[in-house]
Design an enzyme around this catalytic site. Structure first.
Site, short mmCIF file in Angstrom:
data_model
loop_
_atom_site.label_atom_id
_atom_site.label_comp_id
_atom_site.label_asym_id
_atom_site.label_seq_id
_atom_site.Cartn_x
_atom_site.Cartn_y
_atom_site.Cartn_z
N ARG A 1 0.81 -1.22 0.00
CA ARG A 1 0.00 0.00 0.00
C ARG A 1 0.84 1.27 0.00
O ARG A 1 0.38 2.34 0.42
CB ARG A 1 -0.99 0.02 1.17
CG ARG A 1 -2.03 -1.08 1.10
CD ARG A 1 -3.14 -0.85 2.12
NE ARG A 1 -4.16 -1.89 2.00
CZ ARG A 1 -4.20 -3.00 2.74
NH1 ARG A 1 -3.25 -3.21 3.65
NH2 ARG A 1 -5.16 -3.87 2.60
N LYS B 1 3.13 11.31 -11.07
CA LYS B 1 2.28 10.50 -11.94
C LYS B 1 3.01 9.21 -12.28
O LYS B 1 4.13 9.23 -12.81
CB LYS B 1 1.95 11.25 -13.23
CG LYS B 1 0.83 12.26 -13.09
CD LYS B 1 0.43 12.80 -14.47
CE LYS B 1 -0.76 13.71 -14.37
NZ LYS B 1 -1.18 14.21 -15.71
N GLU C 1 9.91 18.41 -24.34
CA GLU C 1 9.25 18.77 -23.09
C GLU C 1 9.78 20.09 -22.54
O GLU C 1 9.05 20.83 -21.87
CB GLU C 1 9.42 17.65 -22.06
CG GLU C 1 8.75 16.34 -22.42
CD GLU C 1 7.24 16.34 -22.21
OE1 GLU C 1 6.69 17.37 -21.76
OE2 GLU C 1 6.61 15.31 -22.50
N LYS D 1 7.38 23.15 -13.57
CA LYS D 1 6.55 22.00 -13.23
C LYS D 1 6.27 21.95 -11.74
O LYS D 1 5.15 21.63 -11.32
CB LYS D 1 7.19 20.70 -13.69
CG LYS D 1 6.28 19.50 -13.41
CD LYS D 1 6.58 18.29 -14.21
CE LYS D 1 5.47 17.25 -14.04
NZ LYS D 1 5.72 16.01 -14.78
N GLU E 1 -4.41 17.02 -10.49
CA GLU E 1 -5.09 17.45 -11.72
C GLU E 1 -6.60 17.51 -11.52
O GLU E 1 -7.38 16.99 -12.31
CB GLU E 1 -4.73 16.52 -12.88
CG GLU E 1 -4.87 17.16 -14.26
CD GLU E 1 -4.26 16.33 -15.36
OE1 GLU E 1 -4.94 16.11 -16.37
OE2 GLU E 1 -3.10 15.91 -15.23
N ARG F 1 -2.82 21.81 -13.58
CA ARG F 1 -1.87 20.77 -13.95
C ARG F 1 -2.13 20.26 -15.36
O ARG F 1 -1.21 19.77 -16.03
CB ARG F 1 -1.90 19.61 -12.95
CG ARG F 1 -0.86 18.56 -13.28
CD ARG F 1 -0.52 17.65 -12.14
NE ARG F 1 0.53 16.73 -12.52
CZ ARG F 1 1.21 15.96 -11.68
NH1 ARG F 1 0.95 15.99 -10.39
NH2 ARG F 1 2.16 15.16 -12.13
N ASN G 1 -0.22 18.93 -20.17
CA ASN G 1 -0.56 18.00 -21.24
C ASN G 1 -0.56 18.65 -22.63
O ASN G 1 -1.02 18.02 -23.59
CB ASN G 1 -1.94 17.38 -20.97
CG ASN G 1 -1.95 16.49 -19.75
OD1 ASN G 1 -1.02 15.72 -19.53
ND2 ASN G 1 -2.98 16.59 -18.94
N HIS H 1 -0.08 16.59 -25.77
CA HIS H 1 -0.17 15.17 -25.45
C HIS H 1 -1.42 14.49 -26.03
O HIS H 1 -1.38 13.30 -26.32
CB HIS H 1 -0.13 14.97 -23.93
CG HIS H 1 1.23 15.14 -23.33
ND1 HIS H 1 1.92 16.34 -23.39
CD2 HIS H 1 2.03 14.28 -22.67
CE1 HIS H 1 3.09 16.19 -22.78
NE2 HIS H 1 3.18 14.96 -22.34
N HIS I 1 -0.47 11.42 -28.01
CA HIS I 1 -0.84 10.06 -27.62
C HIS I 1 -1.58 9.34 -28.75
O HIS I 1 -1.41 8.12 -28.92
CB HIS I 1 -1.70 10.08 -26.36
CG HIS I 1 -0.92 10.35 -25.11
ND1 HIS I 1 -1.52 10.59 -23.90
CD2 HIS I 1 0.41 10.40 -24.87
CE1 HIS I 1 -0.59 10.78 -22.97
NE2 HIS I 1 0.59 10.67 -23.54
N HIS J 1 8.06 9.09 -27.43
CA HIS J 1 7.07 9.91 -26.74
C HIS J 1 7.35 11.40 -26.94
O HIS J 1 6.44 12.18 -27.26
CB HIS J 1 7.05 9.57 -25.25
CG HIS J 1 6.15 10.47 -24.45
ND1 HIS J 1 4.79 10.47 -24.57
CD2 HIS J 1 6.44 11.42 -23.52
CE1 HIS J 1 4.26 11.37 -23.76
NE2 HIS J 1 5.25 11.96 -23.11
#
Length: 374
Positions: A126, A148, A190, A232, A242, A247, A251, A254, A258, A272
């Protein structure tokens, strides 16, 4: 040495940037190693085969001065490692090592290794601690910071994951000396993103100094990394999970990117960072189509991205699909809200915003135009 705090309520951590840091791992990582009184001297590290080959001896030498040994979990390079099967192997390995919730696992590598390790640590007992040691520019300026973590599935990229913040991020710019030029360019995408989304002055600086960053000149490279991380860190502090549109600005590029990654099979055909670069060009041009961004600014963004050796024309990918197929990939995006997909668009250089009135049919028509442009 530059230390940048990521300010989160009750869970703040530092990003440390220093040339030669990996050689000093015995001192900078002491807070995250098993305490001497525990009698445990094995330290779990996750890396892919390439990173292990390049840096394992350096890590062993640094840790050995304090009597520690690295215990390695080694993956294949590439997005294929972000899978259910590898996640299962990694979590079983951590359990076999007897990792506890107070221990730290070290992720040495690029974004794939960081994402996989972070998610494994989020679900093992956990939640156990982990430390990011990013070895690619993309990971240093983006994926290692912010918590993330995720794996990929047949339905899409990063759809299974968790928010799990690292205990620390340790960045040694010197490790980029071994990074292939293509990977360096992919990470630079980026860096450009931070200028486009919210810092026009930094974007202008990149216009003048981008070639020096890509050439790994120490001073401009360090400036680009630190500026990106500060941007960031501020965004993550304002919107860790987010839950508002702050936040989400990260993206930019993206959603388009993606979709392109999905169409190319999440393969080395399109890295990427390359997908994000082209996605930013498409976002800028689509903003121009909507009359929200000056066409000259959209083409300036495309020019700067192309000058870095990154893809700026979708037609160059040689795709055989149409715009509707690419738009259909977007339906699996994590940001999908019912039948609506919010899009990050631009009102100016350094002025990204969330548009909630975008119709995928219009995106498909736009992409049809781009696919056939020479």
């Amino acid at each position: 040495m530059v230390v940048i705090p990521v300010e989160l309520a009750g869970r703040a951590y530092d990003v440390t940037i220093e040339a030669g840091l990996l050689d000093r791992l015995d001192t900078v990582a002491i807070p995250y190693l098993p305490p001497p009184e525990s009698g445990r001297r094995k330290v779990p590290f996750v890396a892919d085969k390439n990173t292990y080959r390049q840096f394992s001896e350096q890590v062993a030498s640094a840790l050995g001065t304090e009597g520690y040994d690295a215990e390695w979990f080694i993956t294949e390079p590439g997005e294929g490692a972000k899978s259910w099967s590898v996640l299962e192997e990694l979590t079983n390995w951590l359990l076999a090592l007897g990792v506890t919730r107070s221990d730290h696992v070290f992720a040495l590598g690029g974004g794939v290794v960081g994402d996989l390790t972070g998610f494994a640590c989020a679900v093992t007992k956990r939640g156990c601690g982990f430390v990011q040691i990013p070895t690619t520019l993309l990971a240093q300026v983006d994926s290692s910071v912010g918590g993330k973590t995720a794996i990929n599935t047949r339905a899409g990229k990063n759809l299974i994951g968790a928010f799990h913040q690292p205990s620390a991020v340790l960045i040694d710019p010197l490790v980029l000396d071994t990074l292939p030029d293509r990977e360096m360019r992919a990470g630079y995408a980026e860096v450009v993103k931070y200028g486009l989304l919210g810092d026009a002055e930094f974007f202008d600086w990149l216009d003048e100094n981008g070639a020096r960053v890509l050439a790994r000149e120490p001073e401009p490279l360090a400036h680009a990394i630190a500026t990106s991380i500060r941007a960031k860190a501020q965004i993550v502090a304002e919107d860790e999970r987010e839950t508002n549109d702050v936040r989400a600005l990260l993206n930019l590029g993206h959603t388009f990117g993606h979709a392109l990654e999905a169409e190319t099979g999440f393969s080395d055909r399109l890295l990427h960072g390359e997908a994000v670069a082209l996605g930013m060009v498409l976002a800028a041009r689509y903003s121009g189509r909507r009359g929200e961004l000056a066409i000259n600014d959209a083409e300036r963004a495309a020019r700067i991205i192309a000058a870095a050796g990154l893809p700026s024309e979708i037609a160059e990918l040689g795709l055989t699909c149409d715009g509707a197929r690419l738009a259909d990939h977007m339906r699996h995006d994590k940001k999908m809200e019912g039948s609506t997909l919010p899009f990050l668009l631009l009102q100016g250089i350094g002025e990204a915003y969330m548009a909630r009135d975008v119709k995928l049919s219009d995106v498909a028509a736009f992409l049809d135009t781009e696919l056939t442009s020479a």
